[in-house]
Structures are given as structure tokens and as C-alpha cells.
Design a protein around this motif. Structure first.
Motif, short mmCIF file in Angstrom:
data_model
loop_
_atom_site.label_atom_id
_atom_site.label_comp_id
_atom_site.label_asym_id
_atom_site.label_seq_id
_atom_site.Cartn_x
_atom_site.Cartn_y
_atom_site.Cartn_z
N ARG A 1 18.91 -7.42 4.15
CA ARG A 1 17.87 -6.94 3.23
C ARG A 1 18.43 -6.10 2.10
N GLN A 2 19.57 -6.56 1.58
CA GLN A 2 20.20 -5.84 0.47
C GLN A 2 19.92 -6.54 -0.87
N VAL A 3 18.86 -7.34 -0.88
CA VAL A 3 18.48 -8.06 -2.10
C VAL A 3 17.11 -7.57 -2.55
N GLU A 4 17.01 -7.20 -3.80
CA GLU A 4 15.69 -6.86 -4.36
C GLU A 4 15.03 -8.18 -4.76
N LYS A 5 13.85 -8.43 -4.20
CA LYS A 5 13.15 -9.71 -4.44
C LYS A 5 11.77 -9.42 -5.03
N VAL A 6 11.58 -9.81 -6.29
CA VAL A 6 10.33 -9.52 -6.98
C VAL A 6 9.65 -10.83 -7.38
N TYR A 7 8.39 -10.93 -7.04
CA TYR A 7 7.58 -12.11 -7.38
C TYR A 7 6.40 -11.67 -8.24
N GLN A 8 5.85 -12.61 -8.99
CA GLN A 8 4.60 -12.37 -9.68
C GLN A 8 3.62 -13.47 -9.29
N GLY A 9 2.38 -13.07 -9.09
CA GLY A 9 1.38 -14.05 -8.69
C GLY A 9 0.02 -13.70 -9.27
N LEU A 10 -0.83 -14.71 -9.35
CA LEU A 10 -2.22 -14.48 -9.75
C LEU A 10 -3.06 -14.51 -8.49
N ALA A 11 -3.63 -13.34 -8.17
CA ALA A 11 -4.47 -13.22 -6.97
C ALA A 11 -5.93 -13.33 -7.38
N GLN A 12 -6.75 -13.81 -6.47
CA GLN A 12 -8.18 -13.93 -6.76
C GLN A 12 -8.84 -12.55 -6.73
N GLY A 13 -9.69 -12.31 -7.72
CA GLY A 13 -10.48 -11.09 -7.73
C GLY A 13 -9.72 -9.85 -8.20
N ALA A 14 -10.40 -8.70 -8.09
CA ALA A 14 -9.81 -7.41 -8.48
C ALA A 14 -9.49 -6.64 -7.21
N LEU A 15 -8.23 -6.27 -7.05
CA LEU A 15 -7.82 -5.55 -5.84
C LEU A 15 -8.33 -4.11 -5.89
N PRO A 16 -8.88 -3.60 -4.78
CA PRO A 16 -9.45 -2.25 -4.81
C PRO A 16 -8.40 -1.17 -5.08
N GLN A 17 -7.19 -1.37 -4.54
CA GLN A 17 -6.10 -0.41 -4.80
C GLN A 17 -5.10 -1.07 -5.74
N LYS A 18 -4.69 -0.34 -6.74
CA LYS A 18 -3.81 -0.93 -7.76
C LYS A 18 -2.37 -1.07 -7.28
N GLN A 19 -2.02 -0.33 -6.23
CA GLN A 19 -0.71 -0.56 -5.61
C GLN A 19 -0.77 -0.14 -4.16
N GLY A 20 0.15 -0.70 -3.40
CA GLY A 20 0.16 -0.37 -1.97
C GLY A 20 1.23 -1.17 -1.25
N SER A 21 1.26 -1.01 0.07
CA SER A 21 2.20 -1.74 0.91
C SER A 21 1.44 -2.44 2.02
N ILE A 22 1.88 -3.64 2.36
CA ILE A 22 1.28 -4.39 3.47
C ILE A 22 2.37 -4.54 4.52
N ASP A 23 2.13 -3.92 5.67
CA ASP A 23 3.11 -3.94 6.76
C ASP A 23 2.45 -4.61 7.96
N LEU A 24 2.46 -5.94 7.96
CA LEU A 24 1.79 -6.71 9.02
C LEU A 24 2.73 -7.79 9.53
N PRO A 25 2.96 -7.85 10.85
CA PRO A 25 3.89 -8.84 11.40
C PRO A 25 3.36 -10.28 11.30
N ILE A 26 4.28 -11.21 11.13
CA ILE A 26 3.93 -12.62 10.90
C ILE A 26 4.61 -13.51 11.94
N MET A 27 3.86 -14.48 12.43
CA MET A 27 4.45 -15.50 13.31
C MET A 27 3.85 -16.85 12.99
N GLU A 28 4.48 -17.91 13.50
CA GLU A 28 3.94 -19.25 13.28
C GLU A 28 2.72 -19.45 14.16
#
Length: 237
Positions: free
Chosen positions: A79-106
Motif C-alpha cells: 500500500r505504498q501507492v497513492e491511487k486517485v480516481y474520479q467518478g460521477l456519483a448519482q445525486g448529492a452526497l450529504p457529506q462533502k468528504q469522508g472515509s468509507i471503512d467497510l470490508p468486502i468479500m465475493e
């Protein structure tokens, strides 16, 4: 042969601006063209460091030799790589910035589909709204882990999936008639052509330091289809 948009290359690696719609690596059947197969035609031996989804555009790295592959894979894994993406999300997000820390599995019964589950692998995404554009928001995502579909499922978890996401959103293409009031189809057209019909996600920047101590900042500008949609949203949104 499809023309490659090379952003940077040296003796060890090549950075490509991947177009949307092209596979990063061959699929199981191997019948379809992929970025790896195109690079193999050009360079002979080529090594996969990381991947982008078929419909995601932007910066992707391939190593040119085994030593570079080992080094770059290690940098990504640590995890020594800075990875930045840009995307168009639907709607207006209630918080203008934040972090999402949620585990993912198949998904247990749907291969290739990911779910948020406490038994999954750690996944962390920081996000910041760059601009509100009426029915959409231009969002910058920085991922600290590289889970499959991470941004897509984390964006969905906020209730604001990425535009045109067929798996984690409604998959509907963006039509000008949905943005512009009193839109009229021209006489030459039978059907309205979408402004955007693919996943609105772009790998904008990768930054890392190689074993020799050189820092590489690799950037790809937003592609034409996403820029066209943003332009229309400025005009009508």
C-alpha cells in the motif's frame, strides 16, 4: 492494432491511459482483445501489476521484466501507492468528504459480484466531492486498499452509486433528455443516443517511489465521454 496511449515508460514499466471498454487482462475464454495482449504484441514479455475494470478508464501499470514486476507488485501490496480516481456519483452526497471503512468479500453464490460483509477483507476509501452537478456529483476517491469493485460498492454503500453502474447501481445510460428541459429529438434521429453509457469511473493518478528512490506521478486526464457529460451538466444541470 489499437493505438496505445502511453503516458510514461522506462526500462522497467509502462503506464497506459486505458480506454473504457477494453479488458485489462484476457478473460477466461481469451477470445477478446485485452490491454495485456496489445502490450504483448508491442513488447513481447509483459507482466500484470494491477487491474482496472473493463469500463473504468485511466492510468494502469504493466512491468516489462520479472524484477520490476516483483518490485512493483510489492509496492502495491504494501500500500505504498497513492491511487486517485474520479467518478460521477448519482445525486448529492450529504457529506462533502469522508472515509468509507467497510470490508468486502465475493458474493457466496454470484461469482464476480462483491458484497460488504464483516467477514470480508479490509477496504478503505477516502472521498471528496469536487463539484455538485445537479443530478450527479463529481467525486474524487482515494483508495488505500485495492479490492475488486471497491469504489463501486463503497459508493453504493453511501446510497450514491457510480453513474451507469450495471452491477451496483441502476445501470441506466445518461440521456440529454434527462438533464435538458424541453429536449427534442432531431429529425435525423430515431432514438436518442446517450451522452454516457459506461461506468463513470476513471483512474486519474498513481504515485509511487521506485526502488531507486525516484518518485513517479502518473496522471491521465478525464476522458472525452465524461468531460462531455460534465459540460452538459454545467449547461443544463
Amino acid at each position: 492494432m489499437q493505438k496505445l496511449d502511453i503516458l510514461f515508460e522506462n526500462d522497467d514499466f509502462v503506464a497506459i491511459n486505458k480506454p473504457a471498454g477494453l479488458l485489462s487482462v484476457p478473460d477466461r475464454e481469451g477470445k477478446e482483445q485485452s490491454l495485456k495482449s496489445l502490450l504483448r504484441e508491442k513488447y513481447g514479455n509483459i507482466f500484470v501489476v494491477h487491474r482496472l475494470d473493463r469500463d473504468t478508464s485511466g492510468v494502469i501499470l504493466f512491468a516489462k521484466n520479472e524484477a520490476a514486476h516483483k518490485n512493483l507488485s510489492g509496492i502495491f501490496e504494501d500500500r505504498q501507492v497513492e491511487k486517485v480516481y474520479q467518478g460521477l456519483a448519482q445525486g448529492a452526497l450529504p457529506q462533502k468528504q469522508g472515509s468509507i471503512d467497510l470490508p468486502i468479500m465475493e458474493h457466496p453464490t454470484k461469482p464476480g459480484i462483491m458484497v460488504i460483509n464483516r467477514k470480508g477483507k479490509t477496504a478503505l476509501t477516502d472521498y471528496e466531492v469536487l463539484e455538485e452537478l445537479g443530478p450527479y456529483s463529481l467525486v474524487q476517491y482515494r483508495i488505500h486498499t485495492g479490492r475488486t469493485h471497491q469504489i463501486r460498492i463503497h459508493s453504493q454503500s453511501l446510497g450514491h452509486p457510480i453513474a451507469c453502474d450495471e452491477v451496483y447501481g441502476d445501470g441506466r445510460p445518461v440521456l440529454l433528455s434527462s438533464i435538458k428541459r424541453n429536449y427534442k429529438l432531431s429529425k435525423q434521429e430515431e432514438h436518442e443516443r446517450p451522452i454516457l453509457s459506461r461506468l463513470a469511473l476513471h483512474s486519474a493518478l498513481l504515485r509511487f517511489t521506485d526502488p531507486a528512490g525516484t518518485t513517479h506521478t502518473l496522471e491521465a486526464p478525464l476522458p472525452k465521454d465524461m468531460r462531455a457529460l460534465i459540460q452538459q451538466l454545467h449547461k443544463w444541470g
